[in-house]
Motif scaffolding. Structure first.
Motif, PDB file in Angstrom:
ATOM      1  N   PRO A  33      -2.987   1.203   7.008  1.00 36.43           N
ATOM      2  CA  PRO A  33      -2.621   0.337   5.977  1.00 36.43           C
ATOM      3  C   PRO A  33      -1.532   0.570   5.234  1.00 36.43           C
ATOM      4  N   ALA A  34      -0.961   2.060   5.292  1.00 42.50           N
ATOM      5  CA  ALA A  34       0.263   2.456   4.645  1.00 42.50           C
ATOM      6  C   ALA A  34       1.359   1.614   4.946  1.00 42.50           C
ATOM      7  N   LYS A  56      -8.168  13.935 -10.968  1.00 43.97           N
ATOM      8  CA  LYS A  56      -7.299  13.878 -12.259  1.00 43.97           C
ATOM      9  C   LYS A  56      -6.869  14.893 -12.648  1.00 43.97           C
ATOM     10  N   ASN A  87       0.770  -1.045   0.056  1.00 39.03           N
ATOM     11  CA  ASN A  87       0.009   0.076   0.097  1.00 39.03           C
ATOM     12  C   ASN A  87       0.856   1.261  -0.054  1.00 39.03           C
ATOM     13  N   VAL A  88       0.581   2.068  -1.049  1.00 38.16           N
ATOM     14  CA  VAL A  88       1.650   3.271  -1.008  1.00 38.16           C
ATOM     15  C   VAL A  88       0.884   4.557  -1.043  1.00 38.16           C
ATOM     16  N   TYR A  89       1.257   5.457  -0.121  1.00 41.05           N
ATOM     17  CA  TYR A  89       0.861   6.715  -0.031  1.00 41.05           C
ATOM     18  C   TYR A  89       1.669   7.399  -0.795  1.00 41.05           C
ATOM     19  N   LEU A 125      -9.000  -0.482   9.727  1.00 39.90           N
ATOM     20  CA  LEU A 125      -9.812   0.545   9.519  1.00 39.90           C
ATOM     21  C   LEU A 125     -11.110   0.501   8.934  1.00 39.90           C
ATOM     22  N   GLU A 173       0.239  10.920  -9.505  1.00 40.98           N
ATOM     23  CA  GLU A 173       0.116   9.391 -10.109  1.00 40.98           C
ATOM     24  C   GLU A 173       0.632   9.322 -11.337  1.00 40.98           C
ATOM     25  N   LYS A 227       0.803  -6.627  -6.178  1.00 43.96           N
ATOM     26  CA  LYS A 227      -0.263  -5.669  -6.401  1.00 43.96           C
ATOM     27  C   LYS A 227       0.187  -4.391  -5.613  1.00 43.96           C
ATOM     28  N   VAL A 228       0.035  -3.180  -6.203  1.00 48.91           N
ATOM     29  CA  VAL A 228       0.263  -1.950  -5.461  1.00 48.91           C
ATOM     30  C   VAL A 228      -1.079  -1.116  -5.512  1.00 48.91           C
ATOM     31  N   ASN A 229      -1.421  -0.976  -4.211  1.00 45.00           N
ATOM     32  CA  ASN A 229      -2.491   0.124  -4.029  1.00 45.00           C
ATOM     33  C   ASN A 229      -2.000   1.341  -3.878  1.00 45.00           C
ATOM     34  N   LEU A 230      -2.599   2.399  -4.481  1.00 44.78           N
ATOM     35  CA  LEU A 230      -2.150   3.821  -4.295  1.00 44.78           C
ATOM     36  C   LEU A 230      -2.982   4.820  -4.040  1.00 44.78           C
ATOM     37  N   ILE A 231      -2.629   5.926  -3.100  1.00 47.36           N
ATOM     38  CA  ILE A 231      -3.296   6.975  -2.859  1.00 47.36           C
ATOM     39  C   ILE A 231      -2.397   7.990  -3.191  1.00 47.36           C
ATOM     40  N   THR A 232      -2.679   9.092  -3.928  1.00 46.70           N
ATOM     41  CA  THR A 232      -1.926  10.280  -4.024  1.00 46.70           C
ATOM     42  C   THR A 232      -2.424  11.541  -3.165  1.00 46.70           C
ATOM     43  N   GLY A 233      -1.584  12.596  -2.961  1.00 47.03           N
ATOM     44  CA  GLY A 233      -2.169  13.504  -2.185  1.00 47.03           C
ATOM     45  C   GLY A 233      -1.130  14.560  -1.650  1.00 47.03           C
ATOM     46  N   ARG A 255       3.841  12.163  -4.594  1.00 41.31           N
ATOM     47  CA  ARG A 255       4.011  12.450  -6.124  1.00 41.31           C
ATOM     48  C   ARG A 255       2.744  11.956  -6.731  1.00 41.31           C
ATOM     49  N   GLU A 267      -4.641  17.052 -10.171  1.00 38.39           N
ATOM     50  CA  GLU A 267      -3.103  16.502 -10.165  1.00 38.39           C
ATOM     51  C   GLU A 267      -2.455  16.855 -11.354  1.00 38.39           C
ATOM     52  N   ARG A 319      -9.702   9.891   0.196  1.00 36.04           N
ATOM     53  CA  ARG A 319     -10.231   8.607  -0.605  1.00 36.04           C
ATOM     54  C   ARG A 319      -9.458   7.234  -0.510  1.00 36.04           C
ATOM     55  N   PRO A 320     -10.287   6.115  -0.664  1.00 33.87           N
ATOM     56  CA  PRO A 320      -9.764   4.873  -0.504  1.00 33.87           C
ATOM     57  C   PRO A 320      -8.558   4.560  -1.582  1.00 33.87           C
ATOM     58  N   PHE A 321      -7.846   3.469  -1.484  1.00 32.80           N
ATOM     59  CA  PHE A 321      -6.880   3.022  -2.474  1.00 32.80           C
ATOM     60  C   PHE A 321      -7.391   2.896  -3.802  1.00 32.80           C
ATOM     61  N   ASN A 322      -6.642   3.315  -4.727  1.00 33.87           N
ATOM     62  CA  ASN A 322      -6.925   3.283  -6.300  1.00 33.87           C
ATOM     63  C   ASN A 322      -8.183   3.814  -6.556  1.00 33.87           C
ATOM     64  N   LEU A 379      -9.170  14.254  -2.280  1.00 28.64           N
ATOM     65  CA  LEU A 379      -7.759  13.742  -2.386  1.00 28.64           C
ATOM     66  C   LEU A 379      -7.229  12.952  -1.210  1.00 28.64           C
ATOM     67  N   VAL A 380      -7.451  13.515   0.121  1.00 25.67           N
ATOM     68  CA  VAL A 380      -6.868  13.024   1.146  1.00 25.67           C
ATOM     69  C   VAL A 380      -7.420  11.901   1.729  1.00 25.67           C
TER      70      VAL A 380
END
Lengths: 339, 547
Positions: A74-75, B504, A27-29, B409, A34, A51-57, A32, B507, B494-497, B491-492
């Motif tokens: 989960p990070a 969009k 799990n990637v926070y 969580l 996306e 598998k990579v799960n991603l959140i950006t912000g 940078r 960003e 939201r769940p994964f993916n 942005l902050v």
């Protein structure tokens, strides 16, 4: 009996709603964007099956999220576009050491945390950029010299809200001390051609527009413009050249993009594998070619655009220290009247 | 009798509980006032705070003024005159709602800056050099005021239009008989009667302007919002940043109080005896003039930026990612629908509870939850994360004791957290509609229903909801469009993916890849247009009902 059924129901719904996982994933926070990270993460997934799960912000918002999620976060991995936030994450106690040989051998010591809580992945440089038609590069020398009277109303740089400026000033505090840096900042503000506005690309455009003669901006913005899809942007960028300041002394300021492993990472092995992957030649080349950032690892070929900008001496001040004086740098810029 | 009273208080209890829940993030902010760091405040006061205050005030009042002028004039012309192209203009004036402020800011900068088409054209035509001519700077405080007014005037327009169309035709007939000119009638009769509605719209526009981060940051205008980000992100001082947010809340609280006070002496149930205002037929040159006047705000607030975005999207965007767009659009629409329904349902609960038992407590909570509209999304996001994180930890402790199992969580990092944040951020928009709508329902309706032995719940279902249909629908649509555009909190939290169109667009735009951002931006606008069209129909419905 009824109670235990309702308990079971609660348990069941919790299982449904919580984001639990069994297969190999990480799990990637990411602070940078996306677009700047997803392709390389996809490559990683294809090669390793992880598998990579991603959140950006925003980096700080993500850090706050990890902090408030606490031990259940989960990070696994935190990716940041600057060093200040990695240092802050470490200070908040949400990271852990990752004493991987791959990091120690490939990343120079000043580009990683002493206790290996974070490491750089790429470098970005912040030199002077000047209008080719109006500025003689021989008139440029050091950042200090930009405060001379001859540069009055000729300098463009973005707001002090921006982390790149904060890190640059912080680096200066490390190398020259607070008092001297404040004098410099005051001198620079006095030479501003306009109130700081817009991003780095806007400063480059303002140089071409004739609003100012030199700008301070990150190299990959200019590189991105030089390789833009539309011709107008490419033409604009071609009218600007890079000058590397302070080459005889401390070197040009550099910042990093970097990575940390979260303290409560549950996919520790996958996280370590990911960081090792980011330091492979393949990933480093991708960064250099696609984002025009400097690889952190020695011996990786730069993109043609970066090669054209020339080699330079980078400021080798400990980035951990740069991160620590970030707040001081900001207050200093407030005092200098740097918007 | 007792039963009725209990039911009534049940609604009060529900609304108080909802208020407490929604208030949590605000309490997190206010809690910061308990530890005060003098040094940092001295520094802020000596350096940047005066600028934050003056810029924020100028921005808020400038946008309030601009949106009021545009929204009121448009509403007046459209309600009172029947001119060529009125049907078209009627729905087009709402289109700027679908345009996020930061997107219009980026677009106009691209159009009007030195390298943009306009200045290039001027230089080419008159053979001028870069420094030979003067051109207004888009990226300035006045630029921000103008652009935000252009996208925020619909808030005033919607409320003003309803207010104007409810005004009885008799007023105008009396004015005409007394020999009062139409202009004088507007200022002396129509405007004072519609003032509360216009003020509410203006307050919404002002709050939205105060909460804006994207535009002012890009334009280099230091406001409270940029100050909050700077203090928090730059100095890492979350306490001082929360305190700044608290002051922003305080300012908004004063704004709401002033607005309430202005409404106090004009409480009326607008008993609609007689016909509502009838549109006057205007032909010939005057009709064309009105049409042109009404199309100006649409042209600048929507058509011009839309065309520019479309041009960028078509000529430069990487269309290979197009396959992902249905998913982004679905995510956006899903969040916006769930969010809008939840927010409006809660707003109705508050308004109805207040109507059943007008108590200070309920009114107080309504004011409290209204404050969220002026807070930047990131601040709300953090306010949401802190209590939800705490809740998750408690939950895990509990399940651990009961079942020897930890679910991790459940609330943070899920759609729940997002909806929670939207509820605080946009409650004010929904409440304004439900409050205004419910006040229009005569108390005699409630009396009649009571006499017939309806319970409060039955009364709500049988009387209020049907009568409020239009208000509820317009509230839902407004919140829907707002959520569609919302950015920092999404942005902050939201769940994964999980990507939305706004995520969009932002960003790419914030990475200074404006042209690449055109495609997602235009998709937001396109998804937003549909509810805007439905909204127009709804407003038409309200008008016809009172006609």
């Amino acid at each position: 009996m009824t109670i235990s059924i309702s308990r079971l129901f609660v348990l069941f719904s919790l299982v449904i709603f919580s984001a639990h996982s069994v297969s190999a994933e990480v799990n990637v926070y990411s602070a940078r964007k996306e677009a700047l990270i997803k392709p390389i993460l996809d490559d990683f997934s294809n090669q390793t099956g992880i598998k990579v799960n991603l959140i950006t912000g925003d980096a700080d918002a993500l850090i706050s999220r990890i902090k408030s999620e606490g031990q259940f976060s989960p990070a696994d991995v935190l990716i940041s576009a600057d060093v200040g936030r990695l240092v802050r994450a470490k200070q908040l106690g949400i990271t852990q050491a990752n004493a991987d040989e791959v990091i120690i051998t490939n990343v120079p010591a000043y580009l990683r945390d002493e206790e290996l809580h974070w490491t750089a992945l790429t470098l970005r440089a912040r030199p002077i950029m000047y209008a080719k038609d109006r500025v003689d590069p021989a008139s440029l020398s050091t950042m200090q010299a930009l405060t001379n009277k001859e540069w009055k109303n000729r300098i463009c740089i973005r707001s002090s809200n921006n982390i790149y400026n904060q890190s640059m000033i912080s680096g200066m505090i490390q190398t020259q001390g607070e008092a001297k840096t404040l004098d410099w900042a005051k001198g620079l503000v006095a030479n501003f051609a306009r109130t700081p506005k817009g991003g780095d690309r806007d400063q480059i455009k303002a140089v071409v527009a004739g609003e100012c003669d030199v700008a301070i901006a990150n190299t990959y913005y200019l590189a991105g413009m030089l390789n833009a899809d539309d011709e107008a942007t490419r033409k604009t960028a071609q009218q600007v050249a890079v000058f590397w300041p302070d080459q005889d002394t401390i070197g040009t300021h550099v910042n990093i993009s970097g990575v940390s492993i979260a303290k409560y990472a549950s996919n520790l092995d996958a996280a370590k594998t990911l960081i090792r992957f980011m330091l492979t030649d393949e990933a480093q080349v991708w960064y250099a070619e696609t984002n025009h950032e400097y690889p952190v690892k020695a011996g990786i070929k730069w993109s043609q655009t970066l090669q054209d900008m020339g080699t330079f001496k980078a400021q080798e001040v400990s980035l951990a220290k740069v991160g620590e004086t970030n707040a001081k740098a900001l207050m200093l810029m407030d005092k200098a009247g740097w918007r | 009798m007792i039963k009725t009273a209990l039911k009534g208080s049940a609604f009060t209890i529900y609304s108080v509980l909802a208020g407490l829940l929604l208030g949590l993030p605000l309490f997190v902010i206010f809690f910061s006032f308990f530890s005060w760091d003098t040094a940092i405040w001295q520094h802020l006061a000596a350096t940047v705070l005066p600028k934050y205050i003056s810029n924020s005030l100028m921005l808020a009042f400038g946008v309030g003024f601009g949106a009021t002028i545009l929204g009121t004039c448009l509403a007046w012309l459209i309600v009172n005159y029947n001119f060529y192209g009125r049907r078209l203009i009627q729905w087009m004036v709402l289109l700027p709602l679908a345009m996020p402020a930061y997107i219009i800011a980026y677009t106009y900068t691209g159009l009007l800056d030195f390298a943009g088409p306009l200045q290039t054209f001027i230089r080419g035509t008159f053979d001028l050099g870069a420094q030979d001519y003067w051109f207004p700077e888009v990226r300035s405080l006045s630029g921000a005021i103008i652009l935000m007014s252009l996208v925020l005037y619909p808030y005033v327009y919607i409320l003003a239009r309803t207010a104007f169309s409810e005004q009885s035709q008799k007023y105008r007939e009396v004015s005409e008989l007394a020999g009062v000119s139409p202009l004088k009638h507007f200022f002396k009769v129509a405007l004072p009667l519609a003032r509360p509605a216009i003020m509410t719209g203006a307050a919404l526009a002002m709050m939205e302007a105060l909460a804006d981060f994207g535009t002012v940051e890009y334009f280099g205008v230091s406001t409270f919002t940029t100050g909050i980000y700077r203090t928090w992100f730059g100095m890492g001082d979350i306490k001082a940043a929360s305190q700044l947010s608290g002051f922003l809340c305080l300012f908004v609280f004063i704004l709401i109080m002033v607005e309430k006070m202005s409404r106090r002496d004009s409480q009326n149930y607008s008993s609609r005896q007689g016909k509502s205002a009838q549109a006057k037929q205007v032909n010939g040159i005057n009709g064309i003039l009105i049409f042109v006047l009404c199309s100006l705000p649409v042209a600048f607030g929507f058509i011009i930026p839309f065309v520019q975005l479309a041009t960028w999207a078509l000529s430069f965007s990487d269309l290979s990612n197009l396959a992902d767009y249905p998913e982004y659009a679905m995510n956006s629409a899903m969040l916006a629908s769930i969010g809008a329904i939840v927010v409006v349902a809660m707003a109705l609960l508050f308004s109805y509870a207040k109507r059943l038992h007008p108590s200070k407590t309920v009114s107080g909570f309504i004011q409290l939850v209204s404050l969220g509209y002026a807070l930047p999304g990131t601040v709300i996001a953090i306010g949401v994360l802190v209590p939800l994180g705490w809740l998750d930890i408690k939950l895990n402790v509990m399940t651990n004791v009961w079942f020897d199992f930890q679910p991790g969580l459940v609330f943070s990092g899920t759609v729940f957290a997002l909806i929670f944040a939207y509820a605080i951020r946009f409650m004010s928009v929904a409440l304004n509609n439900t409050e205004a709508g419910i006040q229009r329902i005569k108390p005699s309706m409630d009396e009649a229903s009571k006499v017939l032995g309806d319970s409060p719940t039955q009364r709500l279902l049988r009387i209020h909801i049907p009568l409020l249909k239009a208000s509820l629908l317009s509230a839902t649509l407004l919140v829907f469009v707002d959520i569609l555009k919302e950015l920092p909190a999404t942005l902050v939290l939201r769940p994964f993916n999980f990507n939305t169109l706004a995520v969009k667009a932002f960003e790419l735009a914030s990475d200074e890849r404006l042209i690449d951002a055109a495609l997602p931006s235009i998709t937001i606008v396109l998804v937003g247009i549909l509810p805007v069209i439905i909204l127009t129909k709804t407003l038409d419905g309200i008008e016809r009902k009172y006609a």
